[in-house]
Each structure stands twice: as C-alpha cells, then as structure tokens.
Design a protein around this motif. Structure first.
Motif, short mmCIF file in Angstrom:
data_model
loop_
_atom_site.label_atom_id
_atom_site.label_comp_id
_atom_site.label_asym_id
_atom_site.label_seq_id
_atom_site.Cartn_x
_atom_site.Cartn_y
_atom_site.Cartn_z
N HIS A 13 74.25 49.79 34.69
CA HIS A 13 72.88 49.26 34.88
C HIS A 13 72.17 47.62 35.83
O HIS A 13 71.03 48.55 35.74
N CYS A 54 73.69 57.47 34.10
CA CYS A 54 73.38 56.83 33.62
C CYS A 54 72.01 55.29 33.90
O CYS A 54 71.46 56.05 34.75
N CYS A 55 72.10 54.65 33.15
CA CYS A 55 70.48 53.69 34.48
C CYS A 55 70.78 53.33 35.22
O CYS A 55 69.28 53.51 36.18
N PHE A 71 74.66 59.59 29.49
CA PHE A 71 75.55 59.05 29.39
C PHE A 71 77.28 60.17 28.74
O PHE A 71 78.11 59.76 29.19
N GLY A 105 66.89 56.73 25.38
CA GLY A 105 67.05 56.46 24.59
C GLY A 105 68.24 57.67 24.83
O GLY A 105 68.31 58.07 26.34
N CYS A 106 69.49 57.22 24.11
CA CYS A 106 71.37 57.29 24.75
C CYS A 106 71.08 58.94 24.63
O CYS A 106 69.90 59.85 24.28
N GLY A 111 65.72 55.75 31.02
CA GLY A 111 66.98 55.96 29.61
C GLY A 111 67.91 57.44 30.04
O GLY A 111 67.28 58.39 30.98
N CYS A 112 68.66 57.77 29.51
CA CYS A 112 69.23 59.07 29.51
C CYS A 112 68.36 60.19 29.15
O CYS A 112 68.70 61.02 29.58
N CYS A 158 67.02 52.33 30.76
CA CYS A 158 65.89 51.73 29.96
C CYS A 158 65.39 50.04 29.89
O CYS A 158 64.81 49.80 28.64
N MET A 190 72.53 55.67 20.52
CA MET A 190 73.71 55.50 20.03
C MET A 190 74.22 54.01 20.13
O MET A 190 74.64 52.90 19.05
N SER A 191 73.43 52.97 20.54
CA SER A 191 74.36 51.60 21.33
C SER A 191 72.99 50.90 21.01
O SER A 191 71.97 50.96 19.78
N LYS A 242 71.59 48.06 21.95
CA LYS A 242 70.57 48.29 22.41
C LYS A 242 69.54 48.71 22.01
O LYS A 242 67.99 48.80 22.21
NI1 NFS Z 1 70.01 52.95 27.43
FE1 NFS Z 1 71.57 52.30 29.76
FE2 NFS Z 1 71.75 55.78 28.38
FE3 NFS Z 1 71.49 55.01 26.31
FE4 NFS Z 1 73.38 53.11 27.28
S1 NFS Z 1 73.34 54.59 29.89
S2 NFS Z 1 70.37 51.17 28.51
S3 NFS Z 1 72.48 52.85 26.36
S4 NFS Z 1 73.66 55.50 26.68
S5 NFS Z 1 69.78 55.27 27.26
#
Ligand code: NFS
Ligand code: SF4
Length: 662
Positions: A276, A311-312, A329, A460-461, A490-491, A532, A568-569, A571
């Motif tokens: 990240h 990812c991010c 992800f 998001g994820c 993000g994803c 994100c 999923m997270s 966050k």
């Molecule tokens: Ni956002 Fe980035 Fe992806 Fe989800 Fe994880 S990488 S901060 S939390 S999974 S978009």
C-alpha cells in the motif's frame, strides 16, 4: 480454550478443491488455479470453499468483548435474548461495526502518517533520497489549508503544511485541518450531530474505549462516534496520504498501462511489489533502473528486470509512473504459481499469510519490508526512508539469485490489457475545463442537461466468497449503460482494466449521453483514480461539484452513489462509513454485518439519511445493486428539479437515431 479434537485419518483428503471457472472470471487467474491444482498447491479460493463462514459472525450477532461471554444471540429472534451483561443485539452489532471502523481507519491513517513522517524528514533536510516533486500540488494543498503561498519559499510553505497536517493526528480539540475542504452545508450537519473529527488518534482511542464492555450501550451514540472516526479517515488520514504522496511523488495524469499477469516476462528477472505505501515502491523503481543491477541481471542470463505492482501500491505506481500492474487481491497467490516471480516484496495491508506457503512451493522469496508486517516463513529486510535503496537493492539481488537458480517450469498467462489510468481530481478539472481554466462546470452541465445521469464510485476489494471480478464487472457495465459515469479505485480499478473498460473505445458500452461526452473529451466511460486511500480524490471531486453549483448545497444533494461489490476488509467498512457520513448512498455486496430489521440496521440503512447524511444499501446481486444506485441518482435528480432535462434528452437521442436510420 476448547480442546482440539484429534484429526481423523483421511480427513485431509476430504478437502474440496475449486473448479477455477466457478470462482473467477479472470482468465489469467483461472489458468494459474488450474496449474495450482496440478501442482497440489492450495490458495484462498480452496480455503474459502472448505471454510464455512460462521453465520452468527456474518450477522454480527456475537460478542467477545469480555470473558463473561463470548455471547451468541439469535439472528432469527434478535430481541429474544441478550448477552450475559445484558447487551442487546443493537449494542453488540454497533460495537462490532465500530471496531471494524476503528481498525480500517487506523490502517489508512497510519499509512498517511508514514507519508507525513517521510515528508517531515524531507522538509527538515534529513532525507535526501526523496524530494518534493510537485510544487504546484504543494501550493494547492497549502491554499486549501489557508496557508500563505505568495512570495514564500517551498521550504517555508512545506514546513507550514507539515505542521498543519500533523494536527490531523494529534489534535485534542477543534476540527481536523481538511474540514476546510468540506462543503459548508455538509460541515454544518456534522457540527449539529457532533461528527467533525478532532484528531484521528483521539477519535480512534475514544471509539475503542466506548466499545469496551460496559461503556457506550446506545447504538445511536456508538454510531455517532464511529461516523466521526470514519470521517477522520476519509477527510483525514486517507486525504493526507493522497496529498502528501502527490507532493512527494507527483500528481497522476493519464498514462497508458499494461495490466494482467502477462506483464511478467519469462527471460527476465521478475519482481512484484504488493502492498500500500508508495515510498518503498518508488525506491524499488530506482533499484531496478540501477545500471550495475541491470548488468548483474544480464550476467545471470536474464534480458533485464521487470517490475510490476499488485493491489493498491501497484495502483499508485501505475497511476503516477505507468508501472505495469499484475493483478488485484485475489490474484496475489495465483501469480506465484507462474513460477516466474523471482521476488515478491510486500509492505503492509491485504498481504495474505497464505502467500508464504505458495511462495515456498515455487522457491520465490517472499520479502517483508515494514516493521508493522512480518510474516512467519518470509524473509524480512527492513525498509528505511533514510537509506531506502539498502532494502530495495538487496531485494533485486535476491531476485537475481533466484532467477539464476530457477529449476521449475514456468507458465505465464499470455494476457495483457492496455488501458488509461491516472485520473486525479486535478486532471479531471483540466480535462473537462481546458488548459487555462480548469473547471468542473462542464461535468456539472452535462449532469444537469442529462447526458450524464449521475456519478458512481465503485471501489474496494475482491473476495473469494463471490465470483472474483464478476460482480464488479457486471455492476460497472450496467451503470455506464445507464449513462452513469464511474470513478474507480483500488482492486475494482484493476478488475475494470482487465475487462477492457479503461479505454476511450469502451465508450461504445455506455449509454448515448455518456458516450457522447466520452467521445467529445476522448475519455473512457470509467475513470481510475488510484489506490484505496485515493478514495479521498472522489470526496474532493464531489465537493468540487457542490462548489461549482447547480447540483445542490451539500454532498447529500448530489446525484451520486457508491459501491463496494466484492469488499472484504475492515478498511472497506471505514471507507463505506465515511462515504455515508459525507452524504453518499453506499451499497455493499457479499454480505453485511447486521441483522435485518433491527434498530441498528435501520439506522444505517435509513435513519442516517434523515440526519442529512447518506445511507447504506446491500445487495450481493450486481444488477439489483445497479438498480438501487440508479434509483437513488434519479431520486436526487428529481429533488434538484433536473429530472425533466434527462427525459427530454432521451427523446432527443431516440429521435436522432431514427433520423439517422431514415
Ligand atoms: Ni482497498 Fe488496497 Fe484491494 Fe481491498 Fe486491499 S488492496 S486498500 S482493501 S483488497 S481494494
Ligand atoms: Fe457477553 Fe456482554 Fe461480555 Fe459481550 S460484553 S461477551 S455481550 S457479557
């Protein structure tokens, strides 16, 4: 603790294995999951199939905040039972939700703090490997904080910006600095309900305190504090992360990037960076371009070094520098199955522990670099902003060694999707308004005249509990078909890149109005804004729409909606809550951690809107989700009195098509 039962013989062989085509629409991931199956390697897709999600936990109907419990309530009869302490279902769900926000907000704000730490040391002259790259952005941020820029040196301005932004974290009383960027009427609503964040450390601390056993036991009061904490994420930590990263590494502008596993090359040393924070990745970019290391790679028999992100942090690097992106992800384990990854270097967040085992199977070094994230079985090489290349050079050297010692066969899915990424708030301003007079007026005008029906943020994820990439793709296609301009981070952004939607040519998938705008400007119907934490760019763009005029007085008036269809997270929950707190209708997929028809659920899904904020929505079905978002956008258009313009527009288009056909 519960005694562990002895594992019966043969139990392991009962584990179900996935059929790759059932769990993802990403062709590269399918190919690698098939290979993983042949190689006897397990991924999160397999584990999700064999791990039944706990239904009580999914409903958030359990509490383990003290040892009189854990207490489990019954979602089918939510008011039939209370916890040992007497906590009701509403208290339990609100406290659980609050702690998800606290954790998600902590992640984003700690990331922002790491960027601010780096910025401070650069400004103090203690770090020389990084510098202020975007002085224009520094001045814009300074102005937004009412810091004088006229006739002052970069050093003076930067010192003041640092001091001011430190308050985002440490301030005990008062409003966070970036409250200055919130539309006035939205800010007034926050003040009315005591939702304006003070400093994020204080908000998170208070939230953790209040959710301790026996403290805050009114779901409404808990909701206020987790909203304030979430706002300290969106308008605090996340926004600081974005703005400081832009100042240090450059504000993104559109760039053509290759996305997907095909960015790896068989005869090259392949290095993946996943995580990240952009600082380590920036240094890695320097390392892979160091002549002596390139020579070392060539001496080892490679044609060169390939660096790709996931990812991010990957999303940030592709937006700023056009670094290729290898996937989101749910592809991070799968890409190791290629056997072609010579090092996977990670920092923080969304790093599955399962990577360690898959990396081990293919002899790929998994290298952790951040003091906050060690993984058992991985190699730790500490990254330090004061001497960044010490870490990243070492990673490159280890990757070269692994390349030299490759023994297993390599299979790289031959798939690359080229698209345009890097639409910052500032660039959208420029793109729509022209070089000399950046402006959001053309966007507002096109919304008012109905060519663009509204704007959706899809973020998001990805999540193995739903078909990977599918929900995102169907939702976004449905939205653009209905003339809704989509902003991505993000994803989700990586999914759309793989679906081929990040190109101006994808405008043919849009409705007639949106298509016309895209064709005039030469832009894709979906705009990728980055990682994100860059969801903050969406907040700033929406604020600019309010300030530009014609679309109401506050964020809640805008014809916009948000979604995280494969979240999923924790966050993601924090992000969802700060969008809702800012006034946006936000729809989540997969599952939602509340019991329907309870007071807490109704507050999130309805009551908050009555406070003048946004509200939550939920549907696992992308078509239903699109319908809900479009209905909300239309409701807002009607309230603004611009619903008629749109109807007229549609007649116009139909008439025009008839004319063309004649
Ligand atoms: Ni956002 Fe980035 Fe992806 Fe989800 Fe994880 S990488 S901060 S939390 S999974 S978009
Ligand atoms: Fe049970 Fe109350 Fe303790 Fe939670 S805080 S575990 S509901 S007794």
């Amino acid at each position: 603790m519960v005694e562990k039962k002895a594992v019966k013989e043969g139990e392991e062989s009962k584990a179900k294995t996935v059929n790759p085509k059932d769990v993802t629409i990403c062709d590269a991931t399918i190919q690698m999951l098939e290979k993983a199956k042949r190689d006897g390697v397990e991924t999160a897709f397999d584990r999700a199939l064999n791990m039944k999600a706990c239904p009580i936990g999914a409903d958030s109907a359990c509490c383990k905040h003290c040892s009189m419990g854990p207490c489990r309530l019954n979602a089918k009869d939510p008011y039939g039972k209370v916890g040992v302490c007497g906590a009701t279902i509403d208290t339990i769900m609100a406290r659980n939700f609050a702690r998800m926000v606290a954790s998600g907000c902590s992640a984003h704000t700690d990331h922002g703090m790491a960027m601010l730490d780096l910025f401070r040391e650069v400004v103090n002259g203690k770090i020389h490997d990084y510098k202020i790259k975007d002085v224009h952005k520094l001045e814009l941020v300074a102005k937004s904080l009412n810091i004088e820029t006229e006739g002052r040196s970069v050093q003076e301005i930067a010192t003041d910006v640092y001091k001011e932004l430190e308050r985002t974290y440490t301030q005990i009383e008062g409003e966070i600095p970036f409250a200055s960027r919130v539309p006035q009427k939205t800010l007034e609503t926050w003040r009315k309900y005591d939702l304006v964040p003070r400093g994020s450390m204080r908000e998170i601390m208070e939230l953790m305190h209040r959710t301790h056993m026996g403290v805050d036991q009114h779901y409404e009061n808990i909701t206020k504090q987790f909203t304030r904490t979430a706002l300290a994420d969106g308008w605090g930590g996340s926004l600081v992360a974005t703005e400081i990263s832009d100042i240090l590494f450059g504000t993104p502008s559109p760039v053509s990037v290759e996305v997907n596993m095909g960015v790896l090359k068989k005869d090259y040393v392949n290095i993946i960076v996943h995580g990240h924070e952009p600082n380590m990745f920036e240094s890695m970019m320097e390392s892979v371009n160091t002549p002596s290391l390139i020579q070392a790679a060539k001496d080892a028999g490679a044609q060169g070094i390939v660096l790709a992100g996931m990812c991010c942090s990957g999303a940030e690097m592709m937006s700023r520098h056009g670094v290729p992106h290898a996937g989101n992800f749910m592809s991070t384990e799968a890409i190791l199955v290629t056997g072609a990854v010579d090092a996977m270097c990670v920092d923080i967040q969304c790093i599955k522990q399962g990577l360690a085992k898959v990396a081990d199977c293919y002899g790929t070094p998994l290298i952790t670099t951040n003091v906050r994230c060690h993984i058992e079985g991985a190699t730790h090489i500490q990254f330090n902003d004061h001497d960044p290349k010490a870490c990243t050079d070492e990673v490159v050297i280890r990757a070269i060694t692994r390349f030299k010692n490759r023994t297993l066969p390599i299979e790289i899915p031959n798939i690359r999707n080229i698209g345009i990424h890097g639409f910052s708030f500032e660039y959208i301003n420029y793109m729509l308004g022209g070089t000399f007079r950046g402006s959001y007026t053309p966007l507002n005008d096109n919304i008012i005249n109905g060519r663009i029906r509204g704007v959706a943020g899809v973020v998001g994820c990805t999540n193995p509990r739903v078909k990977h990439d599918w929900v995102h793709t169907e939702l976004v296609k449905e939205l653009i078909k209905n003339d809704v301009l989509v902003l991505l981070t993000g994803c989700a952004q990586i999914t759309m890149a793989k679906a081929g939607l990040m190109t101006p040519e994808a405008a043919h998938l849009a409705g007639p109005g949106l298509r016309e705008v895209c064709e005039t400007v030469g832009m894709p119907p979906v705009l990728g804004l980055g990682s994100c934490v860059d969801n903050s760019r969406i907040l700033i763009a929406a604020s600019e729409m309010v300030k530009t005029g014609g679309l109401g007085n506050c964020l809640a008036d805008l014809p916009v909606a948000g979604a995280a269809p494969e979240w999923m997270s924790e966050k993601a929950i924090s992000i969802g809550q700060y969008f809702v707190g800012s006034g946006v209708y936000t729809v989540f997929g997969v599952t939602f951690p509340t019991v329907k028809d309870t007071k807490f659920h109704n507050l999130l899904f309805d009551g908050l809107e009555k406070w003048g904020l946004g509200k939550w929505g939920f549907s696992p079905d992308p078509y239903e989700m699109a319908k809900m978002m479009i209905a909300h956008i239309d409701k807002k258009r009607k309230a603004l009195g611009i619903d008629k313009t749109r109807e007229r527009k549609l007649v116009d288009m139909a008439a025009r098509r008839e004319m063309a056909a004649a």
